[in-house]
Design a protein around this motif. Structure first.
Motif, PDB file in Angstrom:
ATOM      1  N   ILE A  65     -14.319  -1.701 -12.106  1.00 15.97           N
ATOM      2  CA  ILE A  65     -13.606  -2.877 -11.623  1.00 15.97           C
ATOM      3  C   ILE A  65     -12.156  -2.793 -12.076  1.00 15.97           C
ATOM      4  N   ARG A  66     -11.237  -3.031 -11.120  1.00 15.37           N
ATOM      5  CA  ARG A  66      -9.820  -3.112 -11.426  1.00 15.37           C
ATOM      6  C   ARG A  66      -9.398  -4.564 -11.273  1.00 15.37           C
ATOM      7  N   LEU A  67      -8.570  -5.028 -12.197  1.00 12.37           N
ATOM      8  CA  LEU A  67      -8.162  -6.426 -12.201  1.00 12.37           C
ATOM      9  C   LEU A  67      -6.657  -6.524 -12.413  1.00 12.37           C
ATOM     10  N   TYR A  68      -6.003  -7.304 -11.549  1.00 11.53           N
ATOM     11  CA  TYR A  68      -4.582  -7.582 -11.721  1.00 11.53           C
ATOM     12  C   TYR A  68      -4.421  -8.762 -12.669  1.00 11.53           C
TER      13      TYR A  68
ATOM     14  N   ALA B 223       4.621 -11.215  12.922  1.00 11.29           N
ATOM     15  CA  ALA B 223       4.370 -12.583  13.377  1.00 11.29           C
ATOM     16  C   ALA B 223       2.903 -12.911  13.118  1.00 11.29           C
ATOM     17  N   PRO B 224       2.607 -13.946  12.333  1.00 13.59           N
ATOM     18  CA  PRO B 224       1.217 -14.284  12.042  1.00 13.59           C
ATOM     19  C   PRO B 224       0.403 -14.545  13.310  1.00 13.59           C
ATOM     20  N   ILE B 225      -0.852 -14.147  13.252  1.00 15.98           N
ATOM     21  CA  ILE B 225      -1.775 -14.366  14.358  1.00 15.98           C
ATOM     22  C   ILE B 225      -2.967 -15.150  13.824  1.00 15.98           C
ATOM     23  N   LYS B 226      -4.140 -14.977  14.388  1.00 14.11           N
ATOM     24  CA  LYS B 226      -5.302 -15.719  13.910  1.00 14.11           C
ATOM     25  C   LYS B 226      -5.589 -15.363  12.460  1.00 14.11           C
ATOM     26  N   LYS B 227      -6.202 -16.301  11.737  1.00 14.00           N
ATOM     27  CA  LYS B 227      -6.355 -16.199  10.286  1.00 14.00           C
ATOM     28  C   LYS B 227      -6.938 -14.878   9.822  1.00 14.00           C
ATOM     29  N   ALA B 228      -8.101 -14.497  10.349  1.00 12.60           N
ATOM     30  CA  ALA B 228      -8.766 -13.287   9.877  1.00 12.60           C
ATOM     31  C   ALA B 228      -7.942 -12.050  10.177  1.00 12.60           C
ATOM     32  N   ARG B 229      -7.251 -12.034  11.304  1.00 10.13           N
ATOM     33  CA  ARG B 229      -6.463 -10.868  11.684  1.00 10.13           C
ATOM     34  C   ARG B 229      -5.162 -10.804  10.893  1.00 10.13           C
ATOM     35  N   THR B 230      -4.614 -11.957  10.518  1.00  9.92           N
ATOM     36  CA  THR B 230      -3.462 -11.966   9.615  1.00  9.92           C
ATOM     37  C   THR B 230      -3.861 -11.430   8.251  1.00  9.92           C
ATOM     38  N   ASP B 231      -5.029 -11.842   7.762  1.00  9.91           N
ATOM     39  CA  ASP B 231      -5.545 -11.318   6.490  1.00  9.91           C
ATOM     40  C   ASP B 231      -5.676  -9.798   6.555  1.00  9.91           C
ATOM     41  N   PHE B 232      -6.168  -9.312   7.683  1.00 13.76           N
ATOM     42  CA  PHE B 232      -6.337  -7.871   7.876  1.00 13.76           C
ATOM     43  C   PHE B 232      -4.993  -7.157   7.767  1.00 13.76           C
ATOM     44  N   ILE B 233      -3.964  -7.699   8.411  1.00 10.65           N
ATOM     45  CA  ILE B 233      -2.635  -7.087   8.372  1.00 10.65           C
ATOM     46  C   ILE B 233      -2.127  -7.003   6.933  1.00 10.65           C
ATOM     47  N   VAL B 234      -2.273  -8.085   6.183  1.00 12.13           N
ATOM     48  CA  VAL B 234      -1.800  -8.097   4.792  1.00 12.13           C
ATOM     49  C   VAL B 234      -2.551  -7.059   3.961  1.00 12.13           C
ATOM     50  N   GLU B 235      -3.867  -7.027   4.085  1.00 10.40           N
ATOM     51  CA  GLU B 235      -4.667  -6.093   3.300  1.00 10.40           C
ATOM     52  C   GLU B 235      -4.305  -4.643   3.622  1.00 10.40           C
TER      53      GLU B 235
ATOM     54  N   ARG C 210      -2.384 -18.017  -0.205  1.00 10.34           N
ATOM     55  CA  ARG C 210      -3.626 -17.374   0.227  1.00 10.34           C
ATOM     56  C   ARG C 210      -3.376 -15.915   0.599  1.00 10.34           C
ATOM     57  N   LEU C 211      -2.263 -15.652   1.308  1.00 10.15           N
ATOM     58  CA  LEU C 211      -1.940 -14.281   1.665  1.00 10.15           C
ATOM     59  C   LEU C 211      -1.598 -13.456   0.430  1.00 10.15           C
ATOM     60  N   GLN C 212      -0.940 -14.069  -0.560  1.00 14.41           N
ATOM     61  CA  GLN C 212      -0.635 -13.355  -1.794  1.00 14.41           C
ATOM     62  C   GLN C 212      -1.917 -12.990  -2.526  1.00 14.41           C
ATOM     63  N   ALA C 213      -2.907 -13.878  -2.497  1.00 12.60           N
ATOM     64  CA  ALA C 213      -4.196 -13.566  -3.117  1.00 12.60           C
ATOM     65  C   ALA C 213      -4.873 -12.388  -2.417  1.00 12.60           C
ATOM     66  N   HIS C 214      -4.770 -12.342  -1.090  1.00 12.29           N
ATOM     67  CA  HIS C 214      -5.336 -11.206  -0.350  1.00 12.29           C
ATOM     68  C   HIS C 214      -4.613  -9.916  -0.720  1.00 12.29           C
ATOM     69  N   ALA C 215      -3.302  -9.988  -0.900  1.00 13.72           N
ATOM     70  CA  ALA C 215      -2.542  -8.805  -1.297  1.00 13.72           C
ATOM     71  C   ALA C 215      -2.982  -8.319  -2.673  1.00 13.72           C
ATOM     72  N   THR C 216      -3.226  -9.240  -3.587  1.00 15.40           N
ATOM     73  CA  THR C 216      -3.686  -8.882  -4.930  1.00 15.40           C
ATOM     74  C   THR C 216      -5.043  -8.207  -4.877  1.00 15.40           C
TER      75      THR C 216
ATOM     76  N   ALA D 138      -4.724  -4.684  -3.593  1.00 12.20           N
ATOM     77  CA  ALA D 138      -4.184  -3.780  -4.610  1.00 12.20           C
ATOM     78  C   ALA D 138      -5.246  -3.397  -5.625  1.00 12.20           C
ATOM     79  N   GLU D 139      -6.072  -4.352  -6.009  1.00 11.18           N
ATOM     80  CA  GLU D 139      -7.159  -4.062  -6.946  1.00 11.18           C
ATOM     81  C   GLU D 139      -8.130  -3.036  -6.376  1.00 11.18           C
ATOM     82  N   GLN D 140      -8.388  -3.129  -5.077  1.00 10.23           N
ATOM     83  CA  GLN D 140      -9.368  -2.254  -4.438  1.00 10.23           C
ATOM     84  C   GLN D 140      -8.824  -0.853  -4.149  1.00 10.23           C
ATOM     85  N   CYS D 141      -7.534  -0.746  -3.825  1.00  7.14           N
ATOM     86  CA  CYS D 141      -7.018   0.535  -3.326  1.00  7.14           C
ATOM     87  C   CYS D 141      -6.402   1.414  -4.402  1.00  7.14           C
TER      88      CYS D 141
END
Length: 240
Positions: A7-10, A87-99, A126-132, A135-138
């Motif tokens: 497990i990696r943790l920021y 440009a943000p799109i639907k929620k799940a797809r925006t999350d995908f772009i950030v990740e 919320r998007l910053q949390a997805h970015a974190t 980063a932990e996963q990759c």
């Protein structure tokens, strides 16, 4: 003591040999409630400044806990100096772009409001949390900053001198317009589901720092375009 960390943790706390790292309630819940770690188990830590460190659980509680750093694992790294504007799109797809932007290596993620942007309100936290989490996963030792959404015209009006912009124009599909130029500071711009307006395209084409490119013979969905564009930039000018 348990073996190598799975497990990696920021964390935001400083890291160093023998350094104690207090956990927030959410972090403790994740490590001890969800992942079932116990005292002595290994965790990899990074904070975006001090590289990656091996650590062990020294206190495991329901509402908190403590880790202790034991050894440096990797020096601090940094991504290429490239931003992703989209440009943000639907929620799940925006999350995908950030990740995927984090996984592919960007320094900053910038949501922009275009004339045809049609999405719900963007929550930067919320998007910053997805970015974190990405980063932990990759395996990254940094977390790109997610900026507040801003209008594209304002972003362009206050553009950072010396930073090039790779403008992905769906109107060039199949044209063969390729990316060229040298390394250095760049940004990649992806349009909304409805594409750029004529006025936006005209303004972008008139900017000295903007470089219009094609992403192939077919028009891509916005989330696919983000991955394709970053792949193109990384293989041409980045760290791939």
């Amino acid at each position: 003591m348990a073996g190598s960390a799975k497990i990696r943790l920021y964390v935001e706390h400083p890291l160093g040999e023998g350094q104690s790292v207090p956990l927030s309630r959410d972090q403790a819940h994740y490590l001890f409630g969800v992942m079932r770690l116990a005292t002595g188990d290994a965790v990899a830590l990074f904070n975006g400044r001090d590289g990656e460190w091996a650590a062990q659980v020294v206190d495991a509680g329901k509402k908190g806990g403590t880790l202790e750093c034991s050894a440096s694992v990797r020096p601090q790294g940094a991504p290429p100096d490239v931003w992703l504007l989209f440009a943000p799109i639907k929620k799940a797809r925006t999350d995908f772009i950030v990740e995927k932007a984090v996984e592919m290596g960007v320094a900053r993620i910038c949501p922009v409001q275009t004339e045809f942007t049609n999405s719900e309100r963007v929550r930067r936290d919320r998007l910053q949390a997805h970015a974190t989490e990405a980063a932990e996963q990759c395996g990254a030792t940094w977390v790109p900053e997610v900026s507040e959404i801003d209008r594209l015209d304002r972003v362009l009006a206050s553009w950072q001198p010396g930073r090039n912009l790779m403008f992905c124009d769906e109107g060039l599909a199949g044209s063969g317009a390729a990316l060229s130029g040298a390394g250095g500071a760049w940004a990649v711009l992806i349009g909304p589901e409805g594409g750029f307006s004529d006025s936006e395209r005209s303004r972008l084409n008139g900017l000295d720092f903007a470089h219009a490119v094609s992403l192939g013979p077919r028009i891509l969905r916005a989330d696919t375009a983000a991955v394709a564009a970053l792949t193109l930039w990384q293989t041409t000018l980045g760290d791939w």
